[in-house]
Design a protein around this motif. Structure first.
Motif, mmCIF file in Angstrom:
data_model
loop_
_atom_site.group_PDB
_atom_site.id
_atom_site.type_symbol
_atom_site.label_atom_id
_atom_site.label_comp_id
_atom_site.label_asym_id
_atom_site.label_seq_id
_atom_site.Cartn_x
_atom_site.Cartn_y
_atom_site.Cartn_z
ATOM 1 N N HIS A 38 -4.094 12.867 -10.503
ATOM 2 C CA HIS A 38 -3.202 13.250 -9.405
ATOM 3 C C HIS A 38 -2.133 12.179 -9.192
ATOM 4 C CE1 HIS A 38 -1.892 15.609 -6.053
ATOM 5 N NE2 HIS A 38 -2.151 14.657 -5.162
ATOM 6 N N ILE A 39 -2.522 10.912 -9.241
ATOM 7 C CA ILE A 39 -1.543 9.815 -9.129
ATOM 8 C C ILE A 39 -0.547 9.902 -10.276
ATOM 9 C CG2 ILE A 39 -1.221 7.297 -9.170
ATOM 10 C CD1 ILE A 39 -2.442 8.310 -6.538
ATOM 11 N N SER A 40 -1.037 10.128 -11.472
ATOM 12 C CA SER A 40 -0.160 10.259 -12.636
ATOM 13 C C SER A 40 0.806 11.421 -12.465
ATOM 14 C CB SER A 40 -0.994 10.456 -13.894
ATOM 15 O OG SER A 40 -0.161 10.668 -15.022
ATOM 16 N N ASN A 41 0.299 12.546 -11.981
ATOM 17 C CA ASN A 41 1.156 13.718 -11.782
ATOM 18 C C ASN A 41 2.221 13.466 -10.714
ATOM 19 O OD1 ASN A 41 -0.055 15.329 -13.730
ATOM 20 N ND2 ASN A 41 -1.568 16.134 -12.307
ATOM 21 N N ILE A 42 1.883 12.716 -9.678
ATOM 22 C CA ILE A 42 2.865 12.368 -8.645
ATOM 23 C C ILE A 42 3.938 11.455 -9.233
ATOM 24 C CG2 ILE A 42 3.207 11.058 -6.501
ATOM 25 C CD1 ILE A 42 0.348 12.078 -5.681
ATOM 26 N N GLU A 43 3.500 10.427 -9.950
ATOM 27 C CA GLU A 43 4.448 9.465 -10.505
ATOM 28 C C GLU A 43 5.363 10.091 -11.560
ATOM 29 O OE1 GLU A 43 1.880 5.353 -9.906
ATOM 30 O OE2 GLU A 43 2.210 6.086 -11.936
ATOM 31 N N ASN A 44 4.873 11.084 -12.251
ATOM 32 C CA ASN A 44 5.647 11.706 -13.332
ATOM 33 C C ASN A 44 6.289 13.027 -12.931
ATOM 34 O OD1 ASN A 44 5.208 9.766 -15.542
ATOM 35 N ND2 ASN A 44 3.072 10.280 -15.168
ATOM 36 N N ASN A 45 6.297 13.318 -11.634
ATOM 37 C CA ASN A 45 6.949 14.506 -11.082
ATOM 38 C C ASN A 45 6.387 15.815 -11.638
ATOM 39 O OD1 ASN A 45 8.771 15.839 -9.387
ATOM 40 N ND2 ASN A 45 10.363 15.884 -10.952
ATOM 41 N N HIS A 46 5.080 15.833 -11.863
ATOM 42 C CA HIS A 46 4.435 17.074 -12.292
ATOM 43 C C HIS A 46 3.855 17.829 -11.112
ATOM 44 C CE1 HIS A 46 5.051 16.034 -16.439
ATOM 45 N NE2 HIS A 46 4.340 14.933 -16.335
ATOM 46 N N THR A 47 3.802 17.172 -9.955
ATOM 47 C CA THR A 47 3.317 17.803 -8.738
ATOM 48 C C THR A 47 4.009 17.165 -7.543
ATOM 49 O OG1 THR A 47 1.317 18.463 -7.532
ATOM 50 C CG2 THR A 47 1.362 16.229 -8.375
ATOM 51 N N LYS A 48 4.093 17.920 -6.466
ATOM 52 C CA LYS A 48 4.653 17.386 -5.225
ATOM 53 C C LYS A 48 3.523 16.740 -4.438
ATOM 54 C CE LYS A 48 8.329 20.772 -4.851
ATOM 55 N NZ LYS A 48 8.918 21.851 -4.037
ATOM 56 N N VAL A 49 3.800 15.595 -3.878
ATOM 57 C CA VAL A 49 2.792 14.874 -3.109
ATOM 58 C C VAL A 49 2.741 15.434 -1.688
ATOM 59 C CG1 VAL A 49 4.405 13.028 -2.474
ATOM 60 C CG2 VAL A 49 1.963 12.581 -2.450
ATOM 61 N N SER A 50 1.536 15.631 -1.176
ATOM 62 C CA SER A 50 1.395 16.085 0.204
ATOM 63 C C SER A 50 1.666 14.925 1.151
ATOM 64 C CB SER A 50 -0.017 16.624 0.446
ATOM 65 O OG SER A 50 -0.951 15.560 0.457
ATOM 66 N N LEU A 51 1.958 15.251 2.391
ATOM 67 C CA LEU A 51 2.227 14.220 3.382
ATOM 68 C C LEU A 51 1.004 13.332 3.596
ATOM 69 C CD1 LEU A 51 4.243 12.975 5.296
ATOM 70 C CD2 LEU A 51 3.611 14.678 7.002
ATOM 71 N N ASN A 52 -0.185 13.918 3.603
ATOM 72 C CA ASN A 52 -1.412 13.124 3.782
ATOM 73 C C ASN A 52 -1.611 12.133 2.647
ATOM 74 O OD1 ASN A 52 -2.113 14.333 6.189
ATOM 75 N ND2 ASN A 52 -3.373 15.894 5.214
#
Length: 106
Positions: A38-52
């Motif tokens: 999930h961290i990798s996907n956030i850093e690589n713009n494969h997923t949008k990060v939730s506010l939490n």
């Protein structure tokens, strides 16, 4: 006009800060209570990060959400000011005086 968050920029900022603090994705994921992918996907713009999760990442990196997003809005000066204050909070008086002299030189 509503501005959209640039998740690619946000991911890069998170990655840069994580690397700057010497943290691996595994360690950050553990601190945030999510999995490494999930961290990798956030850093690589494969997923949008939730506010939490963004709030948890900011806390883990000892920064603020406004600083993580600061390059995406017009008045980023306040976020930068707050980040500088956060960085020097634990300095003793001697270090603060040295820093002030450096700032005056700049």
């Amino acid at each position: 006009m509503q501005q959209e968050i640039d998740y690619a920029k946000l991911g890069m900022k998170i990655k840069d800060m994580r690397n700057g603090r010497g943290l691996t994705q595994d360690i950050l994921a553990e601190m945030v209570s999510c999995n490494t992918s999930h961290i990798s996907n956030i850093e690589n713009n494969h997923t949008k990060v939730s506010l939490n999760v963004l709030m948890a990442i900011a806390n883990a990196l000892n920064t603020s959400i406004d600083y993580l997003l600061s390059d995406q809005y017009e008045n980023s000066s306040l976020a930068l000011d707050n980040e500088i204050l956060r960085a020097i909070t634990d300095f003793d008086s001697i270090k603060k005086e040295k820093l002030l002299k450096i700032i005056e030189i700049l």
